[in-house]
Design an enzyme around this catalytic site. Structure first.
Site, mmCIF file in Angstrom:
data_model
loop_
_atom_site.group_PDB
_atom_site.id
_atom_site.type_symbol
_atom_site.label_atom_id
_atom_site.label_comp_id
_atom_site.label_asym_id
_atom_site.label_seq_id
_atom_site.Cartn_x
_atom_site.Cartn_y
_atom_site.Cartn_z
ATOM 1 N N HIS A 1 69.157 45.497 57.332
ATOM 2 C CA HIS A 1 69.047 46.906 56.902
ATOM 3 C C HIS A 1 70.302 47.661 57.310
ATOM 4 O O HIS A 1 71.297 47.638 56.603
ATOM 5 C CB HIS A 1 67.786 47.508 57.516
ATOM 6 N N ASP B 1 77.621 49.648 51.078
ATOM 7 C CA ASP B 1 77.933 49.072 52.387
ATOM 8 C C ASP B 1 79.349 48.511 52.436
ATOM 9 O O ASP B 1 80.002 48.540 53.478
ATOM 10 C CB ASP B 1 76.929 47.965 52.726
ATOM 11 N N HIS C 1 72.654 44.482 45.269
ATOM 12 C CA HIS C 1 71.649 45.291 45.951
ATOM 13 C C HIS C 1 70.277 44.853 45.498
ATOM 14 O O HIS C 1 70.085 44.496 44.329
ATOM 15 C CB HIS C 1 71.859 46.781 45.630
#
Length: 517
Positions: free
Chosen positions: A298, A412, A337
């Site tokens: 996460h 990210d 994702h």
């Protein structure tokens, strides 16, 4: 077996389910393209001969959904995600518009209260949040009690958990379980006060977690600065007169906070709501969310990007790395994702932020065309890691293997590079995820507390496949279960000296270089 039934009256909003075990027909209503899982519990059948009683067949059908891939646990008005088309909206507003025109605290107001504020209402909200950024002096002792090398996420989760003990009026266990669910003015005002405290103290706690590991004294939150500028001030101020953080960094961080403010029911938000369903105080809910976000699947994703780039080493090693990814020998972090099947809408915004940050703070800034770009010839040195990242991005986006699988750089990938360029240590990256995300957690927590019908504790079912009923056998009569599975037996851990009354063999310890007290 499920059939679509269209009678003479035309299409209907329901399912016709035929249970082939019994021949019974059931009508399952559909509302908002959703069926209620408990409706399937009405589908019952007699147990088959020899069937495990633990299946509970006669009590109704269960619905299994490992990882909650298609389970809705709450109705929400906060965030909408269309992963197939790359759409993210806060309260109906596209994330692209908010990142371009809004500020983090304005977005926080939007997420929590449902609409963009007027100037007057935003002034109240902004003033309350910034005023509540000050922490009790006793909190300093908590931070100083951690080792210098403690992970900042461990410090942060402990700090929020401890914060609940400072405010008795925020604890339903002490003030009544309907403390936040009554929806009267006093209850709403009390709830707002906790929201101000949590958002305001999030940056203060994060800065304290950073400075305690640097051996630096804590900094009192300044006045007159924006939310993100105040955060950077508390992080970096070393006693300089009239110190003001970089406006470029403050603005970049503000947009990054907007992008990370909420993402619907991800793992940490679900953890917050699961915890909150017991009607515990909001500070304990935040601590639970931080613990969930701490996990590498996460909040640690952007840190994993940097570690991946470090492992690649140099730009010339990128082609070989990508080939190893195709062979499933290496993992490509920061691409693709679970929710977004086309592209992450946040990644386009964050790429623009990356350009601005890299131009100002990276010594040697690579571009698509070459190195260095026009106007930056005065800079010296180079950032090999950033150069490796750009080559990785460029080659992956030209490779049919990755494009056909819709593996594009996600938020990210870029955020990790930006945080590194800003000078944040890698293990601090998840903290930069927590600070803005407390807003989303609070918005969902508040929504659940105020939902019609009250709060129902979350208690999911399981499919039990373990042993059936068996009788206890005394130790003298037991037969050892001979199994090759390591997970069915405990492993002894060598200890130095005595443990209770058990003395460990010294030679065993001498042969074990990993022994710890």
């Amino acid at each position: 077996m499920v059939k679509t039934q269209t009678g003479l009256e035309g299409p209907r909003d329901d399912l016709t389910v035929i249970d082939n075990r019994t021949g019974q027909t059931y009508i399952i209503p559909i509302k908002d393209n959703t069926v209620v899982a408990t409706d399937f519990k009405k589908i019952k059948a007699p147990s088959k001969p020899g069937e495990r009683e633990e299946n509970e067949t006669e009590r109704g059908l269960r619905v299994a959904d490992k990882g909650f891939l298609n389970t809705a646990v709450i109705t929400s008005q906060i965030t909408y995600i269309d992963g197939d088309n790359g759409v993210l909206r806060y309260r109906g507003y596209p994330i692209e518009q908010l990142a371009l025109h809004s500020s983090f605290l304005e977005v926080a107001y939007l997420l929590i209260y449902g609409s963009l504020p007027t100037k007057e209402k935003f002034g109240v909200f902004h003033r309350e949040v910034m005023t509540h950024s000050i922490v009790h002096v006793d909190a300093e002792g908590l931070f100083k009690s951690f080792r210098y090398d403690a992970h900042p996420m461990a410090i942060l989760s402990s700090a929020f958990s401890a914060l609940g003990s400072f405010y008795e009026e925020a604890n339903p266990s002490l003030r009544g379980q309907n403390l936040f669910t009554k929806t009267d003015p006093a209850s709403l005002a009390n709830m707002d006060k906790q929201i101000y405290r949590i958002i305001g103290k999030a940056t203060t706690f994060a800065a304290m977690a950073y400075r305690v590991r640097q051996g630096r004294p804590f900094v009192t939150p300044p006045t007159g600065l924006s939310y993100t500028a105040s955060f950077l001030y508390q992080m970096d101020h070393l006693g300089q007169e009239d110190y003001v953080p970089s406006p470029t960094l403050a603005k970049a961080l503000d947009i990054l906070f907007i992008l990370h403010a909420d993402h619907e029911l991800n793992a940490s938000c679900t953890t917050v709501l699961q915890t909150g369903s017991s009607l515990v105080d909001p500070y304990s809910c935040m601590a639970a969310g931080i613990a969930s976000l701490y996990g590498p699947l996460h909040g640690g994703a952007n840190e994993a990007v940097i570690r991946m780039l470090v492992s690649i080493g140099h730009p010339e090693n990128v082609p070989a790395f990508l080939e190893s990814v195709k062979k499933r020998e290496r993992v490509l972090s920061g691409f693709g994702h679970r929710v977004y099947k086309t592209s992450d809408p946040r990644s386009f915004i964050i790429r623009k932020i990356a350009d601005e940050v890299f131009k100002e703070f990276v010594l040697y800034y690579p571009t698509w065309q070459g190195f260095p770009p026009d106007g930056l010839a005065h800079r010296t040195g180079e950032d090999e890691l950033l150069k490796t990242a750009m080559v990785l991005h460029d080659l992956a986006m030209k490779d049919e293997y990755f494009t056909s699988r819709k593996l594009a750089p996600n938020v990210d990938f870029w955020s990790g590079l930006i945080y590194r360029a800003m000078g944040f240590p890698m293990d601090f990256f998840p903290v930069l995820f927590v600070v803005p995300r407390v807003v989303g957690w609070l918005a969902h927590w508040r929504q659940m507390m105020l939902q019609p019908g009250g709060v129902k504790i979350w208690r999911p079912r399981q499919v039990y496949v373990g042993e059936t009923k068996r009788d206890y056998v005394s130790m003298e009569q037991r037969v050892d279960v001979d199994t090759a599975e390591a997970k069915t037996r405990p492993f002894p851990v060598p200890h130095i000296g005595c443990v209770g009354t058990v003395r460990v063999d010294e030679q065993e310890i001498a042969n074990d270089t990993t022994s710890n007290i």
